[in-house]
Design a protein around this motif. Structure first.
Motif, PDB file in Angstrom:
ATOM      1  N   LEU A  68      -3.109  11.369   2.728  1.00  0.00           N
ATOM      2  CA  LEU A  68      -3.491  10.031   2.303  1.00  0.00           C
ATOM      3  C   LEU A  68      -2.426   8.994   2.664  1.00  0.00           C
ATOM      4  O   LEU A  68      -2.748   7.844   2.967  1.00  0.00           O
ATOM      5  CB  LEU A  68      -3.755  10.018   0.800  1.00  0.00           C
ATOM      6  CG  LEU A  68      -5.029  10.755   0.381  1.00  0.00           C
ATOM      7  CD1 LEU A  68      -5.118  10.862  -1.139  1.00  0.00           C
ATOM      8  CD2 LEU A  68      -6.261  10.057   0.923  1.00  0.00           C
ATOM      9  N   LEU A  69      -1.154   9.402   2.644  1.00  0.00           N
ATOM     10  CA  LEU A  69      -0.101   8.470   3.059  1.00  0.00           C
ATOM     11  C   LEU A  69      -0.233   8.131   4.537  1.00  0.00           C
ATOM     12  O   LEU A  69       0.004   6.983   4.952  1.00  0.00           O
ATOM     13  CB  LEU A  69       1.279   9.079   2.781  1.00  0.00           C
ATOM     14  CG  LEU A  69       1.741   9.073   1.322  1.00  0.00           C
ATOM     15  CD1 LEU A  69       3.034   9.868   1.173  1.00  0.00           C
ATOM     16  CD2 LEU A  69       1.928   7.647   0.808  1.00  0.00           C
ATOM     17  N   ALA A  70      -0.627   9.125   5.333  1.00  0.00           N
ATOM     18  CA  ALA A  70      -0.807   8.876   6.766  1.00  0.00           C
ATOM     19  C   ALA A  70      -1.963   7.916   7.020  1.00  0.00           C
ATOM     20  O   ALA A  70      -1.919   7.103   7.948  1.00  0.00           O
ATOM     21  CB  ALA A  70      -1.049  10.199   7.493  1.00  0.00           C
ATOM     22  N   VAL A  71      -3.000   7.992   6.166  1.00  0.00           N
ATOM     23  CA  VAL A  71      -4.181   7.136   6.348  1.00  0.00           C
ATOM     24  C   VAL A  71      -3.966   5.767   5.700  1.00  0.00           C
ATOM     25  O   VAL A  71      -4.216   4.723   6.307  1.00  0.00           O
ATOM     26  CB  VAL A  71      -5.438   7.809   5.765  1.00  0.00           C
ATOM     27  CG1 VAL A  71      -6.629   6.861   5.830  1.00  0.00           C
ATOM     28  CG2 VAL A  71      -5.748   9.094   6.525  1.00  0.00           C
ATOM     29  N   GLY A  72      -3.510   5.773   4.434  1.00  0.00           N
ATOM     30  CA  GLY A  72      -3.393   4.515   3.686  1.00  0.00           C
ATOM     31  C   GLY A  72      -2.179   3.687   4.038  1.00  0.00           C
ATOM     32  O   GLY A  72      -2.216   2.455   3.979  1.00  0.00           O
ATOM     33  N   ARG A  73      -1.065   4.343   4.385  1.00  0.00           N
ATOM     34  CA  ARG A  73       0.189   3.658   4.713  1.00  0.00           C
ATOM     35  C   ARG A  73       0.523   2.556   3.700  1.00  0.00           C
ATOM     36  O   ARG A  73       0.615   1.361   4.049  1.00  0.00           O
ATOM     37  CB  ARG A  73       0.125   3.070   6.120  1.00  0.00           C
ATOM     38  CG  ARG A  73      -0.048   4.122   7.207  1.00  0.00           C
ATOM     39  CD  ARG A  73      -0.084   3.505   8.583  1.00  0.00           C
ATOM     40  NE  ARG A  73      -0.257   4.516   9.612  1.00  0.00           N
ATOM     41  CZ  ARG A  73      -0.322   4.253  10.918  1.00  0.00           C
ATOM     42  NH1 ARG A  73      -0.243   2.987  11.334  1.00  0.00           N
ATOM     43  NH2 ARG A  73      -0.476   5.224  11.787  1.00  0.00           N
ATOM     44  N   PRO A  74       0.714   2.921   2.439  1.00  0.00           N
ATOM     45  CA  PRO A  74       0.970   1.900   1.408  1.00  0.00           C
ATOM     46  C   PRO A  74       2.349   1.256   1.561  1.00  0.00           C
ATOM     47  O   PRO A  74       3.325   1.920   1.911  1.00  0.00           O
ATOM     48  CB  PRO A  74       0.885   2.709   0.105  1.00  0.00           C
ATOM     49  CG  PRO A  74       1.267   4.107   0.509  1.00  0.00           C
ATOM     50  CD  PRO A  74       0.716   4.288   1.887  1.00  0.00           C
ATOM     51  N   ARG A  75       2.398  -0.039   1.298  1.00  0.00           N
ATOM     52  CA  ARG A  75       3.666  -0.771   1.297  1.00  0.00           C
ATOM     53  C   ARG A  75       4.175  -0.785  -0.137  1.00  0.00           C
ATOM     54  O   ARG A  75       4.005  -1.758  -0.877  1.00  0.00           O
ATOM     55  CB  ARG A  75       3.453  -2.180   1.832  1.00  0.00           C
ATOM     56  CG  ARG A  75       2.917  -2.206   3.264  1.00  0.00           C
ATOM     57  CD  ARG A  75       2.653  -3.621   3.723  1.00  0.00           C
ATOM     58  NE  ARG A  75       2.130  -3.663   5.094  1.00  0.00           N
ATOM     59  CZ  ARG A  75       1.775  -4.772   5.729  1.00  0.00           C
ATOM     60  NH1 ARG A  75       1.880  -5.942   5.087  1.00  0.00           N
ATOM     61  NH2 ARG A  75       1.314  -4.725   6.955  1.00  0.00           N
ATOM     62  N   LEU A  76       4.834   0.301  -0.533  1.00  0.00           N
ATOM     63  CA  LEU A  76       5.192   0.508  -1.929  1.00  0.00           C
ATOM     64  C   LEU A  76       6.134  -0.567  -2.459  1.00  0.00           C
ATOM     65  O   LEU A  76       6.029  -0.966  -3.628  1.00  0.00           O
ATOM     66  CB  LEU A  76       5.831   1.896  -2.095  1.00  0.00           C
ATOM     67  CG  LEU A  76       4.959   3.078  -1.652  1.00  0.00           C
ATOM     68  CD1 LEU A  76       5.702   4.389  -1.840  1.00  0.00           C
ATOM     69  CD2 LEU A  76       3.648   3.104  -2.436  1.00  0.00           C
ATOM     70  N   ARG A  77       7.035  -1.039  -1.637  1.00  0.00           N
ATOM     71  CA  ARG A  77       7.992  -2.044  -2.102  1.00  0.00           C
ATOM     72  C   ARG A  77       7.331  -3.375  -2.410  1.00  0.00           C
ATOM     73  O   ARG A  77       7.887  -4.192  -3.159  1.00  0.00           O
ATOM     74  CB  ARG A  77       9.081  -2.250  -1.046  1.00  0.00           C
ATOM     75  CG  ARG A  77       9.967  -1.021  -0.839  1.00  0.00           C
ATOM     76  CD  ARG A  77      11.064  -1.295   0.177  1.00  0.00           C
ATOM     77  NE  ARG A  77      11.940  -0.139   0.365  1.00  0.00           N
ATOM     78  CZ  ARG A  77      12.966  -0.106   1.206  1.00  0.00           C
ATOM     79  NH1 ARG A  77      13.242  -1.189   1.941  1.00  0.00           N
ATOM     80  NH2 ARG A  77      13.699   0.984   1.307  1.00  0.00           N
ATOM     81  N   ALA A 191      -3.524   6.172  -1.894  1.00  0.00           N
ATOM     82  CA  ALA A 191      -2.428   6.887  -1.237  1.00  0.00           C
ATOM     83  C   ALA A 191      -1.168   6.876  -2.100  1.00  0.00           C
ATOM     84  O   ALA A 191      -0.478   7.891  -2.236  1.00  0.00           O
ATOM     85  CB  ALA A 191      -2.143   6.262   0.123  1.00  0.00           C
ATOM     86  N   ALA A 192      -0.866   5.730  -2.695  1.00  0.00           N
ATOM     87  CA  ALA A 192       0.307   5.639  -3.561  1.00  0.00           C
ATOM     88  C   ALA A 192       0.150   6.526  -4.787  1.00  0.00           C
ATOM     89  O   ALA A 192       1.108   7.186  -5.223  1.00  0.00           O
ATOM     90  CB  ALA A 192       0.524   4.185  -3.986  1.00  0.00           C
ATOM     91  N   ALA A 193      -1.071   6.571  -5.350  1.00  0.00           N
ATOM     92  CA  ALA A 193      -1.320   7.427  -6.513  1.00  0.00           C
ATOM     93  C   ALA A 193      -1.155   8.897  -6.145  1.00  0.00           C
ATOM     94  O   ALA A 193      -0.588   9.685  -6.917  1.00  0.00           O
ATOM     95  CB  ALA A 193      -2.724   7.169  -7.055  1.00  0.00           C
ATOM     96  N   ALA A 194      -1.658   9.273  -4.974  1.00  0.00           N
ATOM     97  CA  ALA A 194      -1.513  10.668  -4.531  1.00  0.00           C
ATOM     98  C   ALA A 194      -0.047  11.034  -4.350  1.00  0.00           C
ATOM     99  O   ALA A 194       0.386  12.134  -4.706  1.00  0.00           O
ATOM    100  CB  ALA A 194      -2.287  10.882  -3.233  1.00  0.00           C
ATOM    101  N   ALA A 195       0.736  10.104  -3.777  1.00  0.00           N
ATOM    102  CA  ALA A 195       2.162  10.357  -3.575  1.00  0.00           C
ATOM    103  C   ALA A 195       2.886  10.489  -4.912  1.00  0.00           C
ATOM    104  O   ALA A 195       3.732  11.384  -5.094  1.00  0.00           O
ATOM    105  CB  ALA A 195       2.776   9.232  -2.750  1.00  0.00           C
ATOM    106  N   LEU A 196       2.558   9.626  -5.861  1.00  0.00           N
ATOM    107  CA  LEU A 196       3.192   9.681  -7.177  1.00  0.00           C
ATOM    108  C   LEU A 196       2.833  10.983  -7.890  1.00  0.00           C
ATOM    109  O   LEU A 196       3.690  11.620  -8.529  1.00  0.00           O
ATOM    110  CB  LEU A 196       2.741   8.471  -8.003  1.00  0.00           C
ATOM    111  CG  LEU A 196       3.452   8.243  -9.332  1.00  0.00           C
ATOM    112  CD1 LEU A 196       4.945   8.093  -9.119  1.00  0.00           C
ATOM    113  CD2 LEU A 196       2.882   7.007 -10.025  1.00  0.00           C
ATOM    114  N   SER A 197       1.576  11.402  -7.778  1.00  0.00           N
ATOM    115  CA  SER A 197       1.153  12.663  -8.385  1.00  0.00           C
ATOM    116  C   SER A 197       1.891  13.844  -7.757  1.00  0.00           C
ATOM    117  O   SER A 197       2.303  14.778  -8.456  1.00  0.00           O
ATOM    118  CB  SER A 197      -0.359  12.840  -8.214  1.00  0.00           C
ATOM    119  OG  SER A 197      -0.793  14.047  -8.796  1.00  0.00           O
ATOM    120  N   ALA A 198       2.089  13.790  -6.439  1.00  0.00           N
ATOM    121  CA  ALA A 198       2.821  14.871  -5.764  1.00  0.00           C
ATOM    122  C   ALA A 198       4.271  14.925  -6.241  1.00  0.00           C
ATOM    123  O   ALA A 198       4.842  16.018  -6.407  1.00  0.00           O
ATOM    124  CB  ALA A 198       2.765  14.665  -4.250  1.00  0.00           C
TER     125      ALA A 198
END
Length: 296
Positions: A68-77, A191-198
């Motif tokens: 999901l990070l590869a697809v969504g590419r969230p700008r977390l900052r 994508a950000a939610a998936a990364a945080l869950s991981a």
């Protein structure tokens, strides 16, 4: 999704007008997505004896986050506090949904666990309607649930309860995803939610690996579960929703409990009785009727 996030129920992409020739491709993608989702869950179950449901879910969360990070590419900052709040809740829901579902699969089998989880999006759809036919559908689905959860010597109340917890999480995912979709552009929020869950599952995975060193086969099954039950369905849903109507998509999604029961029988050797099949059929029928009934 069943063992995967329910992108279908909250996907922001509206179906685009396509020529009739594009519909077979959309249908083929739906079939492939459904089978991929359930086969992925079944392969994850094959790793339970070594990793347990917690270890399998941890690895699946890592794989899903990377995809999901590869697809969504969230700008977390660039995220504001108003954006982070629903994203954090979504991350909690994602982890809880997958953990409760996989633990339910371990206790009651793939078909029953996915059927109980499917009650989440069905409840959201029926609660948002005021039609008489949907009231009938709710009664039919309720009868199916009562049948599945009837007391019997082989019943596992905890496993069924975890399946219902997964349903609550799936319904929460749908509602939260709407909020995230309004506040965060594109697929960045998911994508950000998936990364945080991981990240939350990272220490869990380390503890599981240290306490019980995994085999290469078990890790392979868990990684396959992450790819087939998370990455593939997500990308397939985005493709499908551009080629078929939302009604057709929702109708096919309702067949997932039956697909799960079939895959559970073929891959895991989990057999259901006539009564269980009838209950699954009632829940699937309730959702199909709700979708097919004409709306004002």
């Amino acid at each position: 999704m069943s063992a995967a996030p329910a992108t279908a129920a909250a996907a922001p992409i509206a179906p685009l007008p396509e020529p009739a020739a594009a519909r077979p491709a959309g249908i083929a993608t739906m079939v492939g997505s459904g089978l991929s989702n359930q086969v992925g869950a079944a392969l994850g179950a094959l790793a339970f004896p070594v990793l347990g449901p917690v270890g399998v879910v941890a690895i699946r969360q890592y794989v899903a986050a990377l995809a999901l990070l590869a697809v969504g590419r969230p700008r977390l900052r660039a995220f504001t506090a108003e954006q982070w709040r629903p994203v954090a809740l979504l991350a909690l829901v994602l982890g809880t949904m997958n953990l409760s579902l996989y633990t339910a699969i371990d206790r009651v089998g793939l078909g029953l666990a996915v059927t109980l989880e499917f009650l989440g999006p069905l409840a959201v759809a029926l609660a948002a309607s005021r039609r008489r036919v949907d009231a009938v559908c709710a009664v039919v689905a309720g009868a199916g649930v009562v049948t599945l959860m009837r007391p019997q010597p082989s019943a596992d109340p905890l496993g069924m309860g975890l399946g219902l917890l997964a349903a609550v999480c799936w319904a929460s995912y749908i509602l939260l995803n709407r909020t995230v979709g309004r506040r965060v552009p594109g697929a960045q929020g998911t994508a950000a939610a998936a990364a945080l869950s991981a990240l939350v599952f990272l220490p869990v995975g380390v503890v599981v690996m240290v306490r019980q060193p995994p085999t290469a086969g078990a890790v392979g099954y868990a990684v396959a579960a992450g790819i087939l039950a998370s990455a593939v369905p997500y990308l397939a849903d985005v493709f499908t929703l551009r080629r078929v109507s939302a009604q057709a998509f929702g109708l096919f999604m309702s067949v997932n409990p039956a697909l799960a029961a079939l895959v559970g029988r073929i891959v895991l050797g989990q057999h259901l009785g006539v009564v269980e099949w009838a209950a699954i059929g009632a829940i699937v029928t309730a959702n199909a009727l709700s979708i097919l009934a004409p709306r004002r």
